[in-house]
Motif scaffolding. Structure first.
Motif, mmCIF file in Angstrom:
data_model
loop_
_atom_site.group_PDB
_atom_site.id
_atom_site.type_symbol
_atom_site.label_atom_id
_atom_site.label_comp_id
_atom_site.label_asym_id
_atom_site.label_seq_id
_atom_site.Cartn_x
_atom_site.Cartn_y
_atom_site.Cartn_z
ATOM 1 N N ASN A 277 0.860 -1.180 0.000
ATOM 2 C CA ASN A 277 0.000 0.000 0.000
ATOM 3 C C ASN A 277 0.896 1.230 0.000
ATOM 4 O O ASN A 277 1.234 1.772 1.048
ATOM 5 N N ILE A 278 1.313 1.675 -1.179
ATOM 6 C CA ILE A 278 2.267 2.772 -1.295
ATOM 7 C C ILE A 278 1.705 4.045 -0.684
ATOM 8 O O ILE A 278 2.381 4.769 0.049
ATOM 9 N N ALA A 279 0.464 4.358 -0.989
ATOM 10 C CA ALA A 279 -0.219 5.547 -0.494
ATOM 11 C C ALA A 279 -1.711 5.298 -0.624
ATOM 12 O O ALA A 279 -2.125 4.319 -1.255
ATOM 13 N N PRO A 280 -2.554 6.161 -0.035
ATOM 14 C CA PRO A 280 -4.005 5.947 -0.181
ATOM 15 C C PRO A 280 -4.472 5.870 -1.626
ATOM 16 O O PRO A 280 -5.490 5.248 -1.910
ATOM 17 N N ASN A 281 -3.712 6.475 -2.553
ATOM 18 C CA ASN A 281 -4.132 6.458 -3.959
ATOM 19 C C ASN A 281 -3.193 5.657 -4.852
ATOM 20 O O ASN A 281 -3.256 5.765 -6.074
ATOM 21 N N ARG A 282 -2.313 4.847 -4.247
ATOM 22 C CA ARG A 282 -1.404 4.019 -5.041
ATOM 23 C C ARG A 282 -1.170 2.689 -4.329
ATOM 24 O O ARG A 282 -1.053 2.653 -3.102
ATOM 25 N N GLY A 302 0.104 -2.720 -10.673
ATOM 26 C CA GLY A 302 0.106 -1.435 -9.993
ATOM 27 C C GLY A 302 -1.114 -0.618 -10.357
ATOM 28 O O GLY A 302 -1.571 -0.628 -11.503
ATOM 29 N N ARG A 303 -1.659 0.100 -9.363
ATOM 30 C CA ARG A 303 -2.811 0.964 -9.579
ATOM 31 C C ARG A 303 -2.515 2.333 -8.984
ATOM 32 O O ARG A 303 -1.832 2.442 -7.962
ATOM 33 N N TYR A 309 -5.556 12.165 -13.048
ATOM 34 C CA TYR A 309 -5.106 10.979 -13.762
ATOM 35 C C TYR A 309 -5.485 9.724 -12.995
ATOM 36 O O TYR A 309 -5.758 9.760 -11.785
ATOM 37 N N SER A 310 -5.500 8.612 -13.705
ATOM 38 C CA SER A 310 -5.739 7.305 -13.096
ATOM 39 C C SER A 310 -5.215 6.250 -14.050
ATOM 40 O O SER A 310 -5.087 6.486 -15.255
ATOM 41 N N GLY A 311 -4.919 5.078 -13.512
ATOM 42 C CA GLY A 311 -4.420 4.022 -14.380
ATOM 43 C C GLY A 311 -4.177 2.726 -13.644
ATOM 44 O O GLY A 311 -4.225 2.660 -12.410
ATOM 45 N N GLU A 312 -3.920 1.697 -14.425
ATOM 46 C CA GLU A 312 -3.648 0.371 -13.889
ATOM 47 C C GLU A 312 -2.798 -0.384 -14.898
ATOM 48 O O GLU A 312 -3.084 -0.373 -16.096
ATOM 49 N N THR A 313 -1.741 -1.020 -14.408
ATOM 50 C CA THR A 313 -0.836 -1.769 -15.281
ATOM 51 C C THR A 313 -0.514 -3.106 -14.631
ATOM 52 O O THR A 313 -0.230 -3.173 -13.437
#
Length: 768
Positions: A277-282, A302-303, A309-313
């Motif tokens: 849980n890198i951050a609340p938004n990552r 990763g999300r 911006y937003s994304g998922e890979t």
């Protein structure tokens, strides 16, 4: 005699007590208390009660109890000084001791300050340290949580302390357990030593976690157990040197429960994912997986989410697949971003190492059915009434040798322009234009320019409308490698006239005993486009449009811009709705058909033969009752009076955990399937789940799921067997089970059964 001294501050303990109990010596005691306040660093301890200060020892222990892996979560601000100004209230049957130093209380002792309340048979209060020692039937309520034990020592201001042989109950996450001792290192952080933890009720919980040390931090919303063993029905099912979990179901870094799996293609599988849980938004998930017949597969997902911006890979790969002796991999990435207030950018990138990757590694028919992997990037600029977009796209084709498909054209690039304005002196206008370079490795390539202006004049009145519209479709081609005898440059200009009209009638009606409003909505749509020979034109992106209620009210019977159908036709439709007083549509009935006044001369290889009228479209959908809904769609050929396409569906959902779906799909000479799915209680706490998607035409199971669930208040168990087609002549089977322990995690084998059931059973509801 019952004493009730009120302690508004540690230094006010005995002045207040003397005012209530022994008023005659109040001045002397008050003076002693004031002297103690100024000399507390040198005052000797009471000989009868030699104790070490509590705070330094706990501070040292807090430093030694820091988890090895720092968990990042939402730090809730806590007012650590909130209890310092709160009064301390002590009730007991008797009291003794030196007022300026230590007071001993006996019989029905209750000590309260701020968010803490201590009850015991005996208690000692040390005035200078603001500490309490309590023993004998000791109970502690600490900021909503409850503890009972043999004895406790607490520092009232800071919330620090220690309890021996406690039984505890944590209100926030409904957890409980027992331990040799508990250390309170701060208001948020506590350490349970040689204890248990469970979210089940009762003295003998169905599952519990037993560990040497269990660090609970409500500020970070995390729990970390060292040398932990998870027991289910008193049987150990998992041992971990370190096990982390959230206290409230929130995201948290740490190892996820291991996954064990089995499939007919890969054999036994074992995975040990790690969630960061890198951050609340990552966040980032790393999932190594060992597949017995293939080798070690590594993957990462990763999300991220920001204001603009937003994304998922996700990327996964397998070095040297033991079955194919090749390296296997896949990638999927989606990103959207607003670069400027009027500029948007996005990409959608998908790729795989070979044609068989999805069928070999996917556990979903949705993914294995993907044979066109899109790679696309878009840049769009918005004006007040217009937009300009630049797109680059191509496809990777995953071929099935039993049913090969043609690769679509690449757009390298495509420039799109759109502008429109409503109600300009009563007119609506729009302009669509595009410039595209089409590329293909084996077919004709070239550039195409399209310009399509449109002008309409809507006339809308209560109960009816009519909209005349004119448009012009201008196209230019410049071909790079035309076929022999084919020109390099081609042009086409075609006007189109259309008139859309309709009326709306209403009346009061009764439907299954309910008062409703029924509408009757006839609609006529006329289109006229002259004929132009387009046989020499390339076909970059056109196909015959799917015939349905949305398409029959369009001006062109082809998709794309390479074919503009000649037309002199009128579409007639009739729609009736049954609407409740709340505005909810209870039932919708529709019938529609297109009538041709000309012989259609512009065709494609997949186009049907020209007739005087189209197939008849019929549809109905609605809620027969609160629990029963149905829908039906039928395309009926007027020439041979046979069904061309049909779809019938029924759903019954009488209550939570009960759903039954049945659907029949038919397309002449192409598709005939019966799809039945259900979730239904079999007995108390037992649920059966199943789906069968059977191809009547191929006499083959396209996808099947069968299993059951058992749900308790604090855990659930699921077993799923799945079989689905991975190619035209291939299928794979998979087995999975899951033990979900509320508040701790999901332990299982194979893919997540909840994901499988939600995708396969419409209306499925899980225990969470």
């Amino acid at each position: 005699m019952r004493w009730k001294p009120v302690l508004s501050h540690p230094q006010q303990l005995f002045p207040t007590f003397s005012a209530i109990v022994v008023a005659a010596i109040a001045p002397a005691i008050s003076a002693q208390a004031q002297t103690a306040a100024t000399e507390q660093t040198t005052a000797p301890a009471t000989p009868a009660t030699p104790v070490a200060p509590l705070a330094p020892a706990l501070a040292k222990k807090a430093k030694e109890s820091i988890p090895e892996v720092k968990l990042i979560g939402s730090n809730k601000p806590v007012d650590r000084d909130a209890d310092k100004d709160a009064p301390t209230i002590i009730e007991s049957e008797s009291m003794s001791g030196r007022p300026e130093r230590i007071a001993n209380f006996d019989d029905h002792v209750e000590i309260q300050k701020g968010g803490m309340t201590i009850k015991a048979d005996r208690a000692t209060y040390r005035n200078l340290e603001d500490e309490v020692d309590a023993s004998g039937n000791m109970s502690l309520q600490r900021y909503g949580d409850c503890y009972t034990g043999d004895s406790a020592r607490m520092q009232m201001d800071a919330g620090l302390g220690h309890i021996e042989n406690p039984i505890y109950k944590l209100v926030k996450n409904n957890a409980q357990g027992h331990a040799n001792s508990i250390d309170f290192l701060s208001r948020e952080h506590s350490v349970i030593n040689q204890g248990t933890y469970s979210t089940c009720e009762g003295l003998s919980p169905d599952w519990y976690l037993k560990s040497d040390t269990l660090n609970l931090d409500t500020g970070l919303d995390s729990g970390v157990a060292k040398k932990a063993t998870v027991y289910f029905k008193d049987v150990p099912i998992l041992f971990a040197p370190s096990l982390s979990f959230p206290l409230s179901g929130a995201r948290q870094s740490g190892l996820l429960p291991p996954t064990f799996g089995a499939s007919s293609k890969g054999g036994i599988e074992f995975g040990l994912p790690y969630y960061y849980n890198i951050a609340p938004n990552r966040d980032l998930t790393i999932f190594p997986k060992f597949i017995a017949r293939r080798g070690l597969q590594l993957g990462v997902e990763g999300r991220y989410l920001g204001e603009t911006y937003s994304g998922e890979t996700s990327v996964e790969g397998l070095l040297h697949d033991q079955q194919t002796n090749t390296d296997r991999w896949s990638i999927a990435s989606v990103h959207k971003q607003k670069l400027l207030p009027n500029v948007d950018f996005s990409w959608d990138i998908n790729a795989a190492s070979d044609d068989d990757y999805p069928s070999d590694f996917s556990r979903s028919i949705t993914k294995t059915a993907q044979r066109l992997l899109l790679r696309e990037a878009d840049l769009v600029y918005y004006g007040s009434i217009w937009s300009l977009g630049l797109r680059v796209s191509n496809y990777q084709v995953l071929q099935d040798l039993a049913a090969p498909i043609t690769r679509p054209y690449d757009r390298l690039p495509q420039l799109n322009f759109h502008a429109e304005q409503r109600d300009l002196m009563g007119f609506d206008w729009a302009v669509d234009s595009s410039l595209t370079r089409f590329w293909h490795p084996s077919m004709v390539r070239g550039d195409r320019t399209v310009l399509n202006p449109q002008l309409s004049y809507p006339i809308i009145n209560p109960g009816w409308f009519i909209t005349p519209k004119v448009s012009l479709h201008a196209t230019n081609y410049h071909l790079e490698n035309p076929d022999p005898g084919q020109p390099t440059d081609l042009n086409r200009v075609l006007p189109t006239l259309s008139i859309d009209s309709g009326m709306v009638f209403e009346r009061k009606a009764n439907f299954f005993g309910r008062d409703l409003t029924q509408t009757l909505e006839p609609r006529l749509f006329y289109v006229r486009t002259p004929y132009k020979d387009q046989s020499l034109f390339p076909n970059f992106d056109s196909a015959t449009a799917d015939f349905n209620f949305a398409q029959i009210f369009s001006e062109n019977r082809f998709t794309g811009s390479d074919r503009i159908g000649d037309s002199n036709q009128i579409t007639a439709a009739l729609i009736s709705r049954f609407i409740e007083a709340s505005g909810e549509e209870r039932l919708r009935l529709a019938v529609g058909q297109r009538f041709y006044f000309n012989t259609q001369r512009v065709t494609l290889p997949d186009a049907a033969a020209s007739q005087s009228r189209s197939d008849l479209l019929l549809s109905a959908d609605g809620k027969i009752s609160k629990t029963l809904s149905a829908d039906a769609a039928l395309q009926l050929s007027q020439t041979d009076r046979q069904s061309v396409r049909a779809n019938y569906g029924l759903r019954w959902q009488p209550e939570t955990g009960k759903v039954l779906n049945a659907e029949y799909r038919f397309q002449r000479d192409t598709l005939e399937q019966l799809d039945i799915s259900a979730q239904w209680p079999l007995a108390k706490r037992w649920y059966g789940v199943a789906r069968s998607n059977y191809s009547i035409l191929d006499k083959r199971l396209v996808e099947g799921v069968a299993g059951f669930e058992y749900r308790q208040d604090c855990w659930a168990f699921r077993v799923i067997i799945q079989r689905f087609a991975t190619a035209t002549l291939q299928s794979t089977s998979a087995f999975s089970f899951q033990l979900e322990l509320n508040g701790l995690g999901k332990f299982g084998l194979g893919s997540n059964p909840i994901d499988v059931l939600k995708k396969n059973i419409s209306g499925y509801q899980s225990a969470d």
